[in-house]
Write an enzyme that holds these catalytic residues in place. Sequence first.
Site, PDB file in Angstrom:
ATOM      1  N   ARG A   1      -7.002   9.534 -18.056  1.00 58.89           N
ATOM      2  CA  ARG A   1      -8.095  10.527 -18.033  1.00 58.89           C
ATOM      3  C   ARG A   1      -7.805  11.582 -16.970  1.00 58.89           C
ATOM      4  NH1 ARG A   1      -9.961   8.980 -13.105  1.00 58.89           N
ATOM      5  NH2 ARG A   1      -9.793   6.764 -12.703  1.00 58.89           N
TER       6      ARG A   1
ATOM      7  N   LYS B   1      -4.399  -3.937 -17.063  1.00 60.13           N
ATOM      8  CA  LYS B   1      -3.318  -3.662 -16.105  1.00 60.13           C
ATOM      9  C   LYS B   1      -2.124  -4.589 -16.311  1.00 60.13           C
ATOM     10  CE  LYS B   1      -6.510  -2.008 -12.629  1.00 60.13           C
ATOM     11  NZ  LYS B   1      -6.855  -1.939 -11.216  1.00 60.13           N
TER      12      LYS B   1
HETATM   13  P1  ADP Z   1      -8.523   0.388  -9.093  1.00 61.64           P
HETATM   14  O1  ADP Z   1      -8.134   0.565 -10.519  1.00 61.64           O
HETATM   15  O2  ADP Z   1      -9.697  -0.513  -8.918  1.00 61.64           O
HETATM   16  O3  ADP Z   1      -8.660   1.698  -8.362  1.00 61.64           O
HETATM   17  P2  ADP Z   1      -5.807  -0.013  -8.143  1.00 61.64           P
HETATM   18  O4  ADP Z   1      -4.916  -1.021  -8.769  1.00 61.64           O
HETATM   19  O5  ADP Z   1      -5.578   1.412  -8.501  1.00 61.64           O
HETATM   20  O6  ADP Z   1      -7.327  -0.410  -8.419  1.00 61.64           O
HETATM   21  O7  ADP Z   1      -5.733  -0.152  -6.562  1.00 61.64           O
HETATM   22  C1  ADP Z   1      -6.563   0.590  -5.706  1.00 61.64           C
HETATM   23  C2  ADP Z   1      -6.095   0.478  -4.277  1.00 61.64           C
HETATM   24  O8  ADP Z   1      -6.104  -0.892  -3.844  1.00 61.64           O
HETATM   25  C3  ADP Z   1      -4.663   0.940  -4.031  1.00 61.64           C
HETATM   26  O9  ADP Z   1      -4.560   2.327  -3.878  1.00 61.64           O
HETATM   27  C4  ADP Z   1      -4.335   0.185  -2.768  1.00 61.64           C
HETATM   28  O10 ADP Z   1      -4.925   0.793  -1.634  1.00 61.64           O
HETATM   29  C5  ADP Z   1      -5.020  -1.157  -2.966  1.00 61.64           C
HETATM   30  N1  ADP Z   1      -4.087  -2.133  -3.587  1.00 61.64           N
HETATM   31  C6  ADP Z   1      -4.014  -2.463  -4.891  1.00 61.64           C
HETATM   32  N2  ADP Z   1      -3.016  -3.367  -5.105  1.00 61.64           N
HETATM   33  C7  ADP Z   1      -2.445  -3.611  -3.908  1.00 61.64           C
HETATM   34  C8  ADP Z   1      -1.348  -4.451  -3.456  1.00 61.64           C
HETATM   35  N3  ADP Z   1      -0.667  -5.228  -4.284  1.00 61.64           N
HETATM   36  N4  ADP Z   1      -1.048  -4.427  -2.135  1.00 61.64           N
HETATM   37  C9  ADP Z   1      -1.736  -3.637  -1.258  1.00 61.64           C
HETATM   38  N5  ADP Z   1      -2.772  -2.859  -1.626  1.00 61.64           N
HETATM   39  C10 ADP Z   1      -3.125  -2.828  -2.925  1.00 61.64           C
END
Ligand code: ADP
Length: 442
Positions: free
Chosen positions: A290, A116
């Site tokens: 994906r 990421k």
């Molecule tokens: P993963 O790959 O584990 O699914 P993501 O980066 O897509 O992780 O984040 C998943 C969820 O976590 C987001 O949809 C959000 O709800 C929460 N989240 C992630 N980063 C943040 C942030 N900086 N602030 C608030 N919520 C966050």
Amino acid sequence: MFKKILIANRGEIALRVIRACRELNIDTVSIHSEADEQAMHVKLADESICVGPSNAQLSYLNIPAIITAATITNVDAIHPGYGFLSENKRFAEIVEEHDFKFIGPKAVHIEMMGDKIQAKKMMIKNNIPIIPDEYNLDNTSKINDFIKKYHLPIIIKAANGGGGKGMRIITKNEDIEKSISAAKAESKKSFNDDKVYIEKLLNDPKHIEIQILADRFGNVLSLGERDCSIQRNHQKLIEECPSPILSDKQRKEISELCVQVVKSFKYEGLGTLEFLFENNKFYFMEMNTRLQVEHPVTEMVTGIDLVKEQIRVAFGEELKMKQNEIKFNGHAIECRINAEHPETFIPSPGTIRQYHQPGGPGIRVDSAIYQGYTISPHYDSMISKIISYGKNREESLSKIKKALEEYVIMGIDTNLQMHQKILNHSSFLSGEYNINFMSNFK
Ligand code: ADP
């Protein structure tokens, strides 16, 4: 076109891919674990091969066994579905080294977006706004500067994380050091990599993502957004398309940016750029390389079969549609049905004693369960997805509520009733809900 495809997955997504293959006149091979001998994906595929015992590490993640199965059955390509090996760069490489086509992006892009931190750097280069972050966590003064600038709370995330796992929110200065060490250990254990970074925690954002589809000739399409803000433990529960709060201008702007960045690094296949959206601003989080669980809502609104398109572009076909030919009609909502206790969320495996699936105009159920089927404790607890389609949000909502009422799954606990409650909540109805909806939900 491919003659035969092996699907390296199970459950509803294996069925989804088998069905797309059938429409394209492609033969299918499914793989299964010993626990899945009676599973629907085994019954529906033309052939099925047992690749190991119930433990996914030894079956659905067993690369040598999967490659052997592909060799014995003489397939042309392997579709990884989602989860399991779908974002494993080494798997994509091995598949191609054995002269099978990997139905997904190039390994180099899986690797690039799998990290990421790298992904965010790529976005910055392309003027896509990101959530402010700091990844040099060995340097205390950098962490302190970050907190001075952005203030607590912050969130620690695993660079190679996924599935909502391994995130930690820090609200107090004294917790920083020990939380970072704990997050590193957890990330090492779950993702075999201890790289973590910190991000500013956005207070009340929405999760909005953009679906893109790209071919090897440099054509890239945006297939619009999905609002996935109804989440539990950072995992999505309900998704809808379009987002009830996005303006056409905002949609167009973010879509164009996504197409531009994906073009810039010559990405191929399906991909999703995930953003948090707060105070009318988008902040890039990550890109998934994906097919996503929630792809049906996009299919309903665009009328495009994402799996068939994914297979076509993997085969090397050029996209036939142009961006201005893509029409977004009506509204779709998806509810993820999990076999779990409605309050504790503890998985509830067991045998389905009675089963009745909803239907009617505008209702689609993507599931691999049936009456008499025993849900195994070894795999994910998501057992079904109901997707509704209506000419507008109101109609789509009314259809999905009726479908939830009609759905009968006896013998195990499910979250069917919880979905009904969510869909009747004023904040859901207004469309203004954000990612914290479930924390305040009673
Ligand atoms: P993963 O790959 O584990 O699914 P993501 O980066 O897509 O992780 O984040 C998943 C969820 O976590 C987001 O949809 C959000 O709800 C929460 N989240 C992630 N980063 C943040 C942030 N900086 N602030 C608030 N919520 C966050």
